[in-house]
Design a protein around this motif. Sequence first.
Motif, PDB file in Angstrom:
ATOM      1  N   ILE A   1      40.433  52.516  44.922  1.00  0.00           N
ATOM      2  CA  ILE A   1      41.360  52.179  43.837  1.00  0.00           C
ATOM      3  C   ILE A   1      42.425  51.211  44.342  1.00  0.00           C
ATOM      4  O   ILE A   1      42.715  50.181  43.712  1.00  0.00           O
ATOM      5  CB  ILE A   1      42.008  53.451  43.268  1.00  0.00           C
ATOM      6  CG1 ILE A   1      40.951  54.328  42.600  1.00  0.00           C
ATOM      7  CG2 ILE A   1      43.112  53.102  42.274  1.00  0.00           C
ATOM      8  CD1 ILE A   1      41.460  55.707  42.191  1.00  0.00           C
ATOM      9  N   ASP A   2      43.018  51.536  45.490  1.00  0.00           N
ATOM     10  CA  ASP A   2      44.085  50.703  46.038  1.00  0.00           C
ATOM     11  C   ASP A   2      43.583  49.300  46.368  1.00  0.00           C
ATOM     12  O   ASP A   2      44.286  48.303  46.145  1.00  0.00           O
ATOM     13  CB  ASP A   2      44.667  51.355  47.295  1.00  0.00           C
ATOM     14  CG  ASP A   2      45.410  52.651  46.988  1.00  0.00           C
ATOM     15  OD1 ASP A   2      45.720  52.898  45.805  1.00  0.00           O
ATOM     16  OD2 ASP A   2      45.663  53.418  47.942  1.00  0.00           O
ATOM     17  N   ALA A   3      42.368  49.221  46.904  1.00  0.00           N
ATOM     18  CA  ALA A   3      41.815  47.916  47.267  1.00  0.00           C
ATOM     19  C   ALA A   3      41.677  47.021  46.039  1.00  0.00           C
ATOM     20  O   ALA A   3      42.006  45.827  46.078  1.00  0.00           O
ATOM     21  CB  ALA A   3      40.464  48.095  47.952  1.00  0.00           C
ATOM     22  N   CYS A   4      41.202  47.598  44.942  1.00  0.00           N
ATOM     23  CA  CYS A   4      41.017  46.807  43.719  1.00  0.00           C
ATOM     24  C   CYS A   4      42.346  46.419  43.085  1.00  0.00           C
ATOM     25  O   CYS A   4      42.571  45.247  42.737  1.00  0.00           O
ATOM     26  CB  CYS A   4      40.177  47.591  42.716  1.00  0.00           C
ATOM     27  SG  CYS A   4      38.470  47.854  43.233  1.00  0.00           S
ATOM     28  N   LEU A   5      43.237  47.391  42.936  1.00  0.00           N
ATOM     29  CA  LEU A   5      44.489  47.125  42.228  1.00  0.00           C
ATOM     30  C   LEU A   5      45.441  46.238  43.021  1.00  0.00           C
ATOM     31  O   LEU A   5      46.189  45.439  42.436  1.00  0.00           O
ATOM     32  CB  LEU A   5      45.177  48.442  41.873  1.00  0.00           C
ATOM     33  CG  LEU A   5      44.447  49.342  40.876  1.00  0.00           C
ATOM     34  CD1 LEU A   5      45.253  50.612  40.618  1.00  0.00           C
ATOM     35  CD2 LEU A   5      44.185  48.608  39.564  1.00  0.00           C
ATOM     36  N   SER A   6      45.424  46.345  44.339  1.00  0.00           N
ATOM     37  CA  SER A   6      46.374  45.588  45.156  1.00  0.00           C
ATOM     38  C   SER A   6      46.007  44.119  45.285  1.00  0.00           C
ATOM     39  O   SER A   6      46.868  43.282  45.586  1.00  0.00           O
ATOM     40  CB  SER A   6      46.474  46.205  46.553  1.00  0.00           C
ATOM     41  OG  SER A   6      45.243  46.068  47.255  1.00  0.00           O
ATOM     42  N   ASP A   7      44.755  43.784  45.021  1.00  0.00           N
ATOM     43  CA  ASP A   7      44.302  42.406  45.193  1.00  0.00           C
ATOM     44  C   ASP A   7      43.930  41.762  43.862  1.00  0.00           C
ATOM     45  O   ASP A   7      44.605  40.838  43.402  1.00  0.00           O
ATOM     46  CB  ASP A   7      43.105  42.376  46.148  1.00  0.00           C
ATOM     47  CG  ASP A   7      42.580  40.962  46.394  1.00  0.00           C
ATOM     48  OD1 ASP A   7      43.371  40.007  46.266  1.00  0.00           O
ATOM     49  OD2 ASP A   7      41.383  40.821  46.705  1.00  0.00           O
ATOM     50  N   ILE A   8      42.892  42.252  43.206  1.00  0.00           N
ATOM     51  CA  ILE A   8      42.415  41.640  41.966  1.00  0.00           C
ATOM     52  C   ILE A   8      43.223  42.113  40.768  1.00  0.00           C
ATOM     53  O   ILE A   8      43.484  41.361  39.833  1.00  0.00           O
ATOM     54  CB  ILE A   8      40.917  41.928  41.776  1.00  0.00           C
ATOM     55  CG1 ILE A   8      40.121  41.219  42.882  1.00  0.00           C
ATOM     56  CG2 ILE A   8      40.429  41.472  40.398  1.00  0.00           C
ATOM     57  CD1 ILE A   8      38.643  41.504  42.858  1.00  0.00           C
ATOM     58  N   GLY A   9      43.642  43.387  40.764  1.00  0.00           N
ATOM     59  CA  GLY A   9      44.371  43.919  39.624  1.00  0.00           C
ATOM     60  C   GLY A   9      43.422  44.353  38.522  1.00  0.00           C
ATOM     61  O   GLY A   9      42.205  44.218  38.639  1.00  0.00           O
ATOM     62  N   ALA A  10      43.970  44.888  37.446  1.00  0.00           N
ATOM     63  CA  ALA A  10      43.141  45.377  36.346  1.00  0.00           C
ATOM     64  C   ALA A  10      43.846  45.185  35.017  1.00  0.00           C
ATOM     65  O   ALA A  10      45.067  45.321  34.911  1.00  0.00           O
ATOM     66  CB  ALA A  10      42.812  46.850  36.547  1.00  0.00           C
ATOM     67  N   ASP A  11      43.053  44.842  34.006  1.00  0.00           N
ATOM     68  CA  ASP A  11      43.542  44.743  32.632  1.00  0.00           C
ATOM     69  C   ASP A  11      43.227  46.005  31.852  1.00  0.00           C
ATOM     70  O   ASP A  11      43.730  46.199  30.749  1.00  0.00           O
ATOM     71  CB  ASP A  11      42.913  43.530  31.939  1.00  0.00           C
ATOM     72  CG  ASP A  11      43.283  42.228  32.634  1.00  0.00           C
ATOM     73  OD1 ASP A  11      44.486  41.956  32.763  1.00  0.00           O
ATOM     74  OD2 ASP A  11      42.365  41.504  33.074  1.00  0.00           O
ATOM     75  N   ALA A  12      42.371  46.861  32.397  1.00  0.00           N
ATOM     76  CA  ALA A  12      42.066  48.162  31.810  1.00  0.00           C
ATOM     77  C   ALA A  12      41.371  48.995  32.873  1.00  0.00           C
ATOM     78  O   ALA A  12      40.788  48.462  33.824  1.00  0.00           O
ATOM     79  CB  ALA A  12      41.175  48.037  30.577  1.00  0.00           C
ATOM     80  N   VAL A  13      41.445  50.312  32.684  1.00  0.00           N
ATOM     81  CA  VAL A  13      40.781  51.247  33.582  1.00  0.00           C
ATOM     82  C   VAL A  13      39.935  52.191  32.749  1.00  0.00           C
ATOM     83  O   VAL A  13      40.362  52.664  31.689  1.00  0.00           O
ATOM     84  CB  VAL A  13      41.802  52.072  34.399  1.00  0.00           C
ATOM     85  CG1 VAL A  13      41.086  53.122  35.258  1.00  0.00           C
ATOM     86  CG2 VAL A  13      42.652  51.159  35.269  1.00  0.00           C
ATOM     87  N   LYS A  14      38.721  52.443  33.201  1.00  0.00           N
ATOM     88  CA  LYS A  14      37.857  53.439  32.575  1.00  0.00           C
ATOM     89  C   LYS A  14      37.604  54.546  33.588  1.00  0.00           C
ATOM     90  O   LYS A  14      37.230  54.284  34.728  1.00  0.00           O
ATOM     91  CB  LYS A  14      36.536  52.812  32.134  1.00  0.00           C
ATOM     92  CG  LYS A  14      35.602  53.791  31.405  1.00  0.00           C
ATOM     93  CD  LYS A  14      34.534  54.353  32.297  1.00  0.00           C
ATOM     94  CE  LYS A  14      33.623  55.311  31.531  1.00  0.00           C
ATOM     95  NZ  LYS A  14      32.420  55.684  32.277  1.00  0.00           N
TER      96      LYS A  14
END
Length: 255
Positions: free
Chosen positions: A66-79
């Motif tokens: 989770i941290d790897a994705c959010l800290s770099d690419i970010g998210a416009d929504a989470v499922k």
Amino acid sequence: MPAKPPRILVIAGSDSSGGAGIQADLKTITMLGGYGMTAITAITAQNTLGVTMVEALSPQLVAAQIDACLSDIGADAVKIGMLGSAALGHLVADRLEGLSCPVVFDPVMIATSGAVLADPETVAAFERLMALATLTTPNVPELAALGGPAGMAARRVAYLAKGGDAAGDVLEDRLVIPGQADRVWHAARIHTRHTHGTGCTLASAVATFLASGLALAEAVERARVFVRAALLAAPGFGAGHGPLGHQAVGDIPGD
């Protein structure tokens, strides 16, 4: 330069047969023009006949994903899909609290095959996730396990009561948003045994449409259309509850 696709982080389990879980999520997100990322919570051995083994990944590894994705690419929504343990449920809630993007929570407790995928402690952890989610998407047995409409009303959370598991040839999906009139859809049942991954697909479609800027009711409506098209396009694989035909349909958000 083309517009960047909406970013959707999927926190869910893996389905070895490709019909549900993160495999169905990524197919859905891709077909709808989004960019899918995953934090895998559990590995399952399953096919169209059922689940034979489930092994949850460590909370530390899930958190790192989770941290790897959010800290770099970010998210416009989470499922959020299958979690597999109470510890993972609380960990995901910890990581998502304070996140500003929409969150769609599919409270996976019972697979299409009937296999139970969440113990009572995990269900208890769902309370935190329902409280922070933009939308929770229980099917008929899951809604009953959560206390039915009365239980959801007491929580004052938005939810989509999916009617695919109900009896009858006309099915009802009901979107309940506290303080607003219910939005209800009726549709003729698509008679098919190829329904594996319908819940995963619907929740990921809603998340993708929300990430694209659609309002909740419109996101649900378009997600329902996508799922029904995928049901009709099922390739016919397997001897049990076969997968949907994600690859045969597409509907780019905003068209």
